[in-house]
Design an enzyme around this catalytic site. Structure first.
Site, PDB file in Angstrom:
ATOM      1  N   SER A 143       0.804  -1.224   0.000  1.00 31.19           N
ATOM      2  CA  SER A 143       0.000   0.000   0.000  1.00 31.19           C
ATOM      3  C   SER A 143       0.838   1.276   0.000  1.00 31.19           C
ATOM      4  CB  SER A 143      -0.967   0.002   1.188  1.00 31.19           C
ATOM      5  OG  SER A 143      -0.285  -0.165   2.398  1.00 31.19           O
TER       6      SER A 143
ATOM      7  N   LYS B  89      -7.056   3.312   8.117  1.00 31.43           N
ATOM      8  CA  LYS B  89      -6.126   4.316   7.572  1.00 31.43           C
ATOM      9  C   LYS B  89      -6.763   5.705   7.530  1.00 31.43           C
ATOM     10  CE  LYS B  89      -3.575   0.979   4.737  1.00 31.43           C
ATOM     11  NZ  LYS B  89      -3.325   0.475   3.389  1.00 31.43           N
TER      12      LYS B  89
END
Length: 802
Positions: free
Chosen positions: A681, A724
């Site tokens: 990511s 996140k």
């Protein structure tokens, strides 16, 4: 007769379990056809010499050359005689050690070429002392082992010939054939006498150990007989005094409890059988104690007792709202689950697994569910469990055996339908004692747990009515097969607004009461709670928030005890900093952060929630090397290489100097190097950082991003979006770049957070760079501000829509 020649060709007789030494006489029988022919051949020669060597395996009837030791003895046949069974009885005298050089012939008997082995040693006074010491050891061994042959040999031994001295003693020892062969193969008499001494010491010690064990066994037998006699005598005395009824009453009471326990028929039969055994045992014996403990466990484990379950959804919803603020989707899922149970008369046990960072309320949710359903609640911590017996129990053959923790928790609950919380299921490990996660699979499988077999109880126990709830911080450390048996519910964390409400409703009243401050009516303002959240905690849950509130309460209590005047009635922002000191964390303010070349903000998932992860990139004169630091895992390193390859593919489009990748080394670093990092990511973050470096355009500090990059610049979806995004919100970042395919995950983000955010959904790196890098006019403004050339008008930099 002394052997003088260098070699001899002699008939060979393989010996079973027998080693003959030089200068010794030995009788034996010869039965094998080849051996009989070999002996007859030797008898017909003038010297009557024959070679004798032991077999490596006495069980082999037809040995080959490989089955016979190469070291043996040249012997002379002194006497022989036929027997009624066509065997020969032979008496030989060993003459000299010899070694087989080759097999001269194999049929009809073995003939071998042998070489005599000599080693002369001069016997001096010092050696005689050592020989005398060994002789004493042999004498001691002969005495305690009652070896009359060895005693006779010792009586006639002299110290003139060391080799003869060793061989005479060795020939009379009752030791293994292999040990005798090793002594025969030891040609140097000095080495041989040392080995002989070691063997004598070991054999003496063996006999002493055997004697000690026999004495101990005899004493134990005498003790057992004494105990039996005294026990029977006590029984007779009790009969005379009329106290024998006590034992009978105990047995009858146990039998009554077995009948009333509601055990299944096969379990009841086993319990009654064990009770019958107990009745026949000595009352105070160790076996009786084991048997009585086993019966007690069978009686005390619940078999039919159950609490009446309340299936009122309104009541359940009210309890969940009282105990927890937020977590709307989790509450909704629990209510759906309870609704299904209301519609089914006999629902099977279910397994929910709450996964999330520490402090988000996983364990307390389990307690709330138990209260809402009116069931007993028991908690079992699995953190650090590595022994399978902790789950399945120990077998009763082991001293101190107990049932496994599952059965122990059932006994503690006292009902067959408790809510059992299996805490920290992701923290289990395994070692040589077994794999507890594999044992747990039977417990958590609705198709199998109706017949769970604990090793201690050794009967099937029905766990199908137990409501199992598991908790974990991460999913990846739970074995896939175990994970497959659970329904996963993710708890990502709380927003700042939710934390304020949780603090006001739950944490502050709890801590004020705990510190004796409830009667003083101390009030925490919202700005004070927010100051604690922003400056002293950075977490997904509320555990550290509660600790800081507790710290404030302790400080107020201390002031109150000292001065007896309550200085702090209202806790606002200033009071928080006054009591707790300097802030531990600083919330990022994008307006105050200067955009930098080669520095980009990424979003990372951790066990304690989402975090910001800065990526720094610099270039320096070199040879085109790529340097990666910050404990990056293999996947993250590959993302960096893919990002660099995509940047290089854009060299012509961006009008970059072609030699920039040959004459400069590029160093990519992710701070907090002590922490290992991995995952795809960070791909677009690294790509933006590199693009900023080679184009020399600063990156916005009010944008955070996450996504995987491919070689052609496509942005792929990643996991942990909710964690996140909440992590970015906690850090003060409100502009988020996400992969287009992660749009579905935005539904999980709380409404009050989502309304404040500006989310950009992208499909390729071109879009990411367009958003993340400053425009030319914006770059000029930043440069002018930093150099102080002229004062420019303050203006809000707006990020373009895609």
């Amino acid at each position: 007769m002394k052997i003088l020649q260098k070699t001899y060709i002699l008939p060979l007789v393989p010996m079973r379990d027998m080693v003959i030494y030089p200068q010794t006489f030995a009788p034996f029988y010869v039965g094998r056809t080849s051996s009989v022919l070999a002996v007859k051949k030797a008898i017909n020669t003038e010297d009557k010499l024959i070679f004798l060597s032991a077999q490596k395996d006495a069980k082999i009837d037809s040995p080959t050359p490989n089955d016979i030791y190469s070291m043996g003895v040249i012997a002379k046949i002194v006497q022989y005689a036929d027997t009624e069974t066509s065997n020969l009885k032979v008496i030989v005298e060993g003459l000299q050690r010899a070694k087989i050089l080759r097999f001269y012939s194999l049929e009809p008997y073995f003939q071998v070429e042998v070489s005599p082995q000599f080693y002369e040693v001069k016997v001096d006074e010092e050696l005689k002392k050592y020989m005398d010491y060994v002789l004493n050891s042999a004498r001691k061994f002969a005495k305690i082992s009652q070896n009359s042959v060895l005693e006779a040999i010792i009586h006639n031994l002299t110290f003139e010939d060391l080799s003869l001295f060793c061989d005479k003693i060795a020939s009379a020892l009752r030791i293994e054939t292999q040990q005798k062969q090793e002594l025969l193969e030891t040609i140097n008499p000095m080495v041989r006498i040392q080995r002989l001494n070691d063997i004598l010491d070991i054999e003496v010690e063996k006999i002493n150990i055997d004697k000690r064990i026999n004495n101990k066994v005899r004493k134990q037998m005498e003790k057992a007989q004494k105990e039996y006699y005294l026990t029977e005598k006590i029984k007779a005395i009790h009969d005379e005094l009329g106290q024998a009824e006590d034992r009978t009453l105990e047995v009858q009471e146990l039998k009554k409890k077995i009948e009333e326990s509601g055990m299944p028929e096969e379990v009841k039969e086993k319990a009654l059988y064990e009770l019958k055994r107990l009745e026949g045992m000595a009352f105070m014996s160790a076996e009786a104690t084991v048997s009585r403990t086993y019966i007690d466990w069978l009686i005390n484990v619940p078999w039919k007792k159950a609490t009446k379950e309340i299936k009122d959804l309104k009541r359940a919803e009210k309890i969940l709202e009282e105990d927890h603020y937020g977590l709307e989707k989790i509450k909704e899922r629990i209510l759906e689950f309870l609704a299904v149970r209301k519609l089914i008369k006999k629902p099977t046990g279910s397994i929910l697994c709450f996964v999330g960072p520490p402090g988000v309320g996983k364990t307390s949710l389990g307690r709330s569910i138990a209260r809402a359903m009116n069931r007993k609640f028991v908690r079992l911590s699995l953190g650090g469990v590595r022994d399978e017996a902790e789950i399945r129990g120990h077998r009763r053959t082991y001293i101190g055996a107990l049932p496994g923790q599952i059965i122990q928790m059932m006994k503690k609950a006292g009902t067959i339908n408790p809510v059992m919380l299996l805490d920290e299921i992701d923290k289990m490990s395994m070692d040589f004692r077994g794999d507890p996660s594999a044992a747990l699979m039977e417990v958590l499988d609705p198709e199998q747990n109706k017949n769970f077999n604990d090793h201690y109880l050794d009967v099937d126990y029905n766990l199908s009515q137990v409501f199992f709830i598991c908790t974990a911080n991460v999913l990846h450390s739970i074995p896939p097969a175990l994970r497959d048996r659970m329904e996963i519910l993710q708890l990502a964390g709380y927003t700042d607004f939710e934390k304020i409400e949780i603090a006001k409703r739950h944490l502050i009243p709890k801590q004020l009461k705990k510190h004796g401050l409830s009667k003083y009516k101390i009030e925490f303002k919202e700005e004070g709670i927010m100051a604690i959240i922003e400056s002293f905690t950075r977490e997904a849950g509320v555990r550290n928030l509660e600790r800081e509130i507790s710290s404030i309460c302790r400080k107020i209590a201390k002031i109150l005890v000292r001065d007896k005047k309550l200085k702090y009635k209202i806790i606002g922002k200033d009071e928080v900093f006054e009591l707790l000191g300097k802030p531990k964390f600083r919330r990022l303010d994008p307006k105050l952060e200067k955009p930098r070349i080669g520095v980009a903000l990424g979003l990372a998932w951790t066990e304690v929630g989402g975090e910001l992860l800065a990526t720094e990139t610099v270039k320096m004169p070199g040879k085109g090397n790529l340097i990666l630091t910050g404990q990056l895992g293999e996947v993250m390193q590959e993302s960096a290489k893919a990002a660099l390859s995509w940047i290089r593919s854009k060299s012509i489009k961006w009008d970059l100097d072609p030699e920039i990748f040959q004459k400069y080394d590029i160093h990519i670093h992710v701070p907090e190097g002590a922490i290992p990092k991995d995952g795809p990511s960070a791909g677009i973050t690294i790509g933006v950082s590199l693009a900023s470096l080679v184009r020399e355009i600063p990156v916005r500090m009010d944008v955070a991003m996450t996504g995987e990059i491919t070689l052609i610049g496509k942005v792929l979806p990643v996991g942990g979006i909710k964690e996140k995004v909440l992590g970015a919100h906690r850090a003060g970042i409100l502009n988020i770049i996400l992969p287009k395919e992660n749009e579905k995950d935005l539904e999980e983000i709380p409404k009050e957070v989502f309304e404040k955010l500006k989310v950009f959904l992208v499909e390729n790196m071109e879009e990411v760079i367009e958003i993340a890098l400053l425009k030319e006019e914006e770059t000029e403004i930043v440069e002018e501000k930093s150099r102080g050339i002229k004062k420019v008008e303050e203006k809000q930099v707006t990020i373009p829509e895609i």
